[in-house]
Scaffold this active site. Structure first.
Site, PDB file in Angstrom:
ATOM      1  N   THR A  13       6.806 -13.272   4.528  1.00 31.40           N
ATOM      2  CA  THR A  13       7.628 -12.245   4.415  1.00 31.40           C
ATOM      3  C   THR A  13       6.715 -10.837   4.831  1.00 31.40           C
ATOM      4  O   THR A  13       7.452 -10.062   5.551  1.00 31.40           O
ATOM      5  CB  THR A  13       8.483 -11.950   3.332  1.00 31.40           C
ATOM      6  OG1 THR A  13       9.092 -13.503   2.884  1.00 31.40           O
ATOM      7  CG2 THR A  13       9.442 -11.142   3.379  1.00 31.40           C
ATOM      8  N   VAL A  14       5.805 -10.652   3.989  1.00 38.41           N
ATOM      9  CA  VAL A  14       5.143  -9.165   4.114  1.00 38.41           C
ATOM     10  C   VAL A  14       4.189  -9.250   5.609  1.00 38.41           C
ATOM     11  O   VAL A  14       4.486  -8.175   6.194  1.00 38.41           O
ATOM     12  CB  VAL A  14       4.204  -9.165   2.937  1.00 38.41           C
ATOM     13  CG1 VAL A  14       3.210  -8.021   3.319  1.00 38.41           C
ATOM     14  CG2 VAL A  14       4.888  -8.875   1.742  1.00 38.41           C
ATOM     15  N   LYS A 106      -1.422  -7.524  -5.925  1.00 37.46           N
ATOM     16  CA  LYS A 106      -1.544  -6.974  -7.146  1.00 37.46           C
ATOM     17  C   LYS A 106      -2.412  -7.717  -8.000  1.00 37.46           C
ATOM     18  O   LYS A 106      -3.013  -7.199  -8.919  1.00 37.46           O
ATOM     19  CB  LYS A 106      -0.280  -6.396  -7.772  1.00 37.46           C
ATOM     20  CG  LYS A 106       0.571  -7.616  -8.170  1.00 37.46           C
ATOM     21  CD  LYS A 106       2.085  -7.010  -8.264  1.00 37.46           C
ATOM     22  CE  LYS A 106       3.030  -8.166  -8.338  1.00 37.46           C
ATOM     23  NZ  LYS A 106       3.180  -8.845  -6.836  1.00 37.46           N
ATOM     24  N   GLU A 130      -1.735   0.643  -1.259  1.00 41.62           N
ATOM     25  CA  GLU A 130      -0.668   1.082  -1.920  1.00 41.62           C
ATOM     26  C   GLU A 130       0.471   0.143  -2.110  1.00 41.62           C
ATOM     27  O   GLU A 130       1.485   0.379  -3.045  1.00 41.62           O
ATOM     28  CB  GLU A 130       0.013   2.094  -0.461  1.00 41.62           C
ATOM     29  CG  GLU A 130       1.339   3.015  -0.852  1.00 41.62           C
ATOM     30  CD  GLU A 130       1.072   3.809  -2.074  1.00 41.62           C
ATOM     31  OE1 GLU A 130       1.640   3.369  -3.212  1.00 41.62           O
ATOM     32  OE2 GLU A 130       0.571   4.994  -2.125  1.00 41.62           O
ATOM     33  N   VAL A 133       1.881  -1.818  -5.791  1.00 43.03           N
ATOM     34  CA  VAL A 133       2.673  -1.320  -6.964  1.00 43.03           C
ATOM     35  C   VAL A 133       3.849  -0.691  -6.473  1.00 43.03           C
ATOM     36  O   VAL A 133       3.868   0.194  -5.577  1.00 43.03           O
ATOM     37  CB  VAL A 133       1.813  -0.193  -7.906  1.00 43.03           C
ATOM     38  CG1 VAL A 133       2.882   0.162  -8.966  1.00 43.03           C
ATOM     39  CG2 VAL A 133       0.396  -0.854  -8.427  1.00 43.03           C
ATOM     40  N   GLY A 135       6.369  -1.490  -4.177  1.00 42.14           N
ATOM     41  CA  GLY A 135       6.416  -1.791  -2.863  1.00 42.14           C
ATOM     42  C   GLY A 135       6.519  -0.666  -1.952  1.00 42.14           C
ATOM     43  O   GLY A 135       6.012  -0.103  -1.199  1.00 42.14           O
ATOM     44  N   ILE A 137       7.525   2.734  -2.944  1.00 41.39           N
ATOM     45  CA  ILE A 137       7.486   3.866  -3.490  1.00 41.39           C
ATOM     46  C   ILE A 137       5.840   4.282  -3.305  1.00 41.39           C
ATOM     47  O   ILE A 137       4.906   3.610  -3.679  1.00 41.39           O
ATOM     48  CB  ILE A 137       7.702   3.954  -5.000  1.00 41.39           C
ATOM     49  CG1 ILE A 137       8.983   3.343  -5.162  1.00 41.39           C
ATOM     50  CG2 ILE A 137       7.483   5.266  -5.591  1.00 41.39           C
ATOM     51  CD1 ILE A 137       9.726   3.310  -6.664  1.00 41.39           C
ATOM     52  N   ASP A 202       3.857  -9.901 -14.337  1.00 43.50           N
ATOM     53  CA  ASP A 202       3.826  -8.805 -13.227  1.00 43.50           C
ATOM     54  C   ASP A 202       3.913  -7.289 -13.378  1.00 43.50           C
ATOM     55  O   ASP A 202       2.952  -6.650 -12.588  1.00 43.50           O
ATOM     56  CB  ASP A 202       5.197  -9.336 -12.054  1.00 43.50           C
ATOM     57  CG  ASP A 202       5.159  -8.435 -10.895  1.00 43.50           C
ATOM     58  OD1 ASP A 202       4.490  -8.904 -10.021  1.00 43.50           O
ATOM     59  OD2 ASP A 202       5.923  -7.544 -11.006  1.00 43.50           O
ATOM     60  N   LYS A 206       0.771  -4.419 -12.572  1.00 45.14           N
ATOM     61  CA  LYS A 206       0.945  -3.244 -11.889  1.00 45.14           C
ATOM     62  C   LYS A 206       0.654  -1.945 -12.846  1.00 45.14           C
ATOM     63  O   LYS A 206       0.144  -1.044 -12.426  1.00 45.14           O
ATOM     64  CB  LYS A 206       2.429  -3.052 -11.453  1.00 45.14           C
ATOM     65  CG  LYS A 206       2.746  -4.102 -10.258  1.00 45.14           C
ATOM     66  CD  LYS A 206       4.311  -4.177 -10.296  1.00 45.14           C
ATOM     67  CE  LYS A 206       4.789  -5.245  -9.125  1.00 45.14           C
ATOM     68  NZ  LYS A 206       6.049  -5.398  -9.310  1.00 45.14           N
TER      69      LYS A 206
END
Lengths: 425, 425
Positions: A13-14, A106, A130, A133, A135, A137, A202, A206
């Site tokens: 997906t990423v 992460k 970036e 943490v 996604g 923001i 999770d 973060k």
């Protein structure tokens, strides 16, 4: 105009999100930057599964990681593999080959981050993350640039969208935890194995990364007290609502009196706090600092678009450093080493919920705030209590086999009162 | 370690805030940067008023601007004078002398910004102005870095703390506009002459700067439809509350169908929107973009600490550029030129409030949404209406001398419906 050559590890997906956004924004990048990007090679685990992948013409698709990390032409490696072990080996090799790194991993950064980041600094390459943490923001870049000179005293995050979706659904629909989780899994908001999310692991990963940026504090998982949300009940959410509070899974790091405190777990937030209104899969981070007071950053915590955008903002920063010969500057340059404590051990207020009425005689021995009672429940806020004072109250309420639950009230933490309270006990 | 020499113009609240924060964070700057700052000279308008100013030992205090802008040793000039004319002359001279500029002067940047920024680029110096919009919220740096590759479709801001304080007080206490404003003046939240704030002029200046960063769009004041808050009544706020809305002064810039729309004025926000919960002097900016969806940035809009922190974040960026020989890169590199329209002219929903009951016969001719009536008022939301459709309704309601007020509903703007609706009329 210089062209910078990129390699990509992973096309889930990423990874596919990065490829798509890079193509979509190619014109804007050309218009605003002094360079262009060329995606040369994409390495995937299973070639056959990606035969029809939507890649720019001429992009090489391979199942050999070394075709990316050992290619002398590739200047930046984007790691979007998602595993810890294979990613560590690939990133390490790429750094040693002089490539700058961008990663959203992460788990890896929270556990082995320090060693890899030190290696990158030594070799003189960039290493940005970036997307690791919250996604979408841009919290890490904000902390490392705009808030770099301020003195941060607390970071409070709702940084797991799965958990926040489950808690929001429980609060809105009165569902219990198991039903809300099953529903989230059906909707694709929770994974088949949701352990890392619902147990707070999770969020703790973060928080470890956030703590480095906000406080310069290195932290290991065993130093963070972590509680999950599986014990949160609809009765607790209802009693919180009646008392003007919202229950959220919070990740908190706090500095006070030159000590560092952390906590991940469900807590009751007064409805007047901005984070109390962050619902569903949204993420939010509230930063308290000396010069600014409180600033809050809200946005999507996951998803292909948001994660890809954070990765491409890292890509622009790296591209700029490559063109100007500035690679090797650390993403976070803040370092401090404070004694680490658990926020669960300091005096604070609690939300107590009992799933049955409680006789006056039991309650009268203690002070309560904003008590509420109904035919089938009793709930109240406590004043600021030490753990020992809390234990005494819980023991009294639990006599006669009553089921009693207890959550801390966010931002009622009083490390400063600890000493004076200790004297009182 | 390189020492960078700074000059400061102005020693009011902002100027003194910069001096204080710079001293307080000197150790952290030394720890995290490759350079140190030395404040050499501070120029003030009235020397006698600042004889007891708290300045670092050895700092020169002068009443001659040229002692700063013509001093060959000074590399960065921080402009905190607050006036337009004198600041323009000083900044222009400093740029021509090769100095980088940091300013919080939104009035100057919104009106003459383009010319000065072009001059800075031509000469090859930095010119940063993070503090000019929403004091403590790092929105300009976020837009120019983390959101640079995304395609922004709308920016919605609560960016005037004075006005938001007045509207919050009116809503909370039922005060009328004059009483709430007088109260804000007593508390120091509104200036003796609040014209620029309450008429929306200050918010429009900031929207012009935001539009350059978010859309690359250059805009002049005469292209922004600006309404103030002096006509907002407690009756409107009450009817908004009853219908689940909050009235805020919004500054909006929106891109749709390759057209650019803007608006500054009071509007009704559904309580489900994050901005509806931004109260008092807080500022907030919601950004809608294609990859990220919605991200929201909340924080203090003014004050010595927040403004100084933004200025010092600019100072670090400039210092970094000086050390690395990278000065001259524009703060905002986004440029576009779309046809400019007023958001007031597109189809949208409205909140209508009548300070008297209205007979059924009058209402029956039109469609309404979520109507509410009491003995002394009638209010409702309209469906999406063109300006002509709205005018017909207002005319009908105003018959018999009824007092009717009307506010747009935020985010109900439908530029896309314009064409089809036009056909219908």
């Amino acid at each position: 105009m210089q062209t910078i050559t990129i390699g990509l590890l992973g096309l889930g997906t990423v990874g596919q999100g990065v490829v798509d956004l890079l193509q979509k924004q190619a014109a804007k990048i050309l218009r605003t930057q002094d360079f262009a990007f060329k995606l040369k090679t994409v390495a995937v685990h299973n070639l056959s599964r990606h035969q029809n992948a939507d890649l720019p013409a001429g992009t090489i698709l391979t199942d050999r990681v070394m075709d990316v990390v050992d290619d002398p032409e590739i200047q930046i490696v984007i790691e979007a593999m998602g595993t810890i072990e294979a990613a560590r080996v690939a990133i390490c090799q790429a750094i040693l080959n002089g490539k700058s790194i961008i990663s959203a991993n992460k788990d890896l950064l929270a556990t082995d981050g320090d060693a890899l980041l030190t290696l990158a600094k030594t070799v003189g390459v960039d290493f940005f993350y970036e997307a690791s943490v919250a996604g979408g923001i841009p919290i890490l870049r904000v902390l490392s640039s705009s808030l770099e000179t301020d003195e941060i005293t607390q970071v409070t995050g709702i940084i797991n969208g799965t958990v926040n979706h489950v808690l929001t659904a429980m609060d809105r629909d009165g569902q219990d935890y198991a039903a809300a989780l099953a529903n989230a899994q059906e909707l694709g908001y929770a994974e088949a194995d949701p352990t890392n999310d619902v147990q707070g692991i999770d969020a703790a990963y973060k928080l470890i990364i956030l703590s480095r940026f906000a406080f310069g504090q290195s932290l290991t998982m065993d130093k963070v007290p972590i509680q999950g949300i599986s014990a949160v009940t609809p009765a607790q959410l209802a009693s919180a609502d009646r008392l003007g509070l919202k229950i959220k899974l919070l990740a908190v790091a706090k500095k006070e009196n030159q000590q560092f405190y952390s906590f991940v777990g469900p807590a009751a937030l007064p409805a007047t706090e901005p984070l109390a209104h962050v619902n569903g899969v949204q993420n939010a981070i509230a930063v308290q600092s000396k010069a600014l007071g409180e600033t809050t950053y809200t946005g999507p915590g996951a998803g292909a678009g948001p994660t890809a955008n954070s990765i491409i903002s890292d890509l622009l920063a790296t591209g700029d450093d490559i063109v100007k010969g500035n690679c090797g500057r650390e993403f976070n340059r803040n370092r401090q080493s404070l004694p680490v404590r658990e926020l669960t051990s300091v005096p604070q207020q609690y939300l107590i919920t009992v799933a049955a009425p409680v006789e006056r005689a039991v309650l009268a021995a203690f002070e309560w705030r904003r008590e509420l009672a109904g035919p089938d429940y009793w709930s109240a806020l406590t004043p600021v209590l030490t753990p020992a004072e809390l234990a005494a109250r819980l023991a009294a309420l639990r006599q006669d086999g009553r089921r009693v639950s207890c959550l801390p009230v966010a931002n009622s933490w009083h490390p400063a009162k600890e000493k004076s309270l200790r004297v009182l006990i």
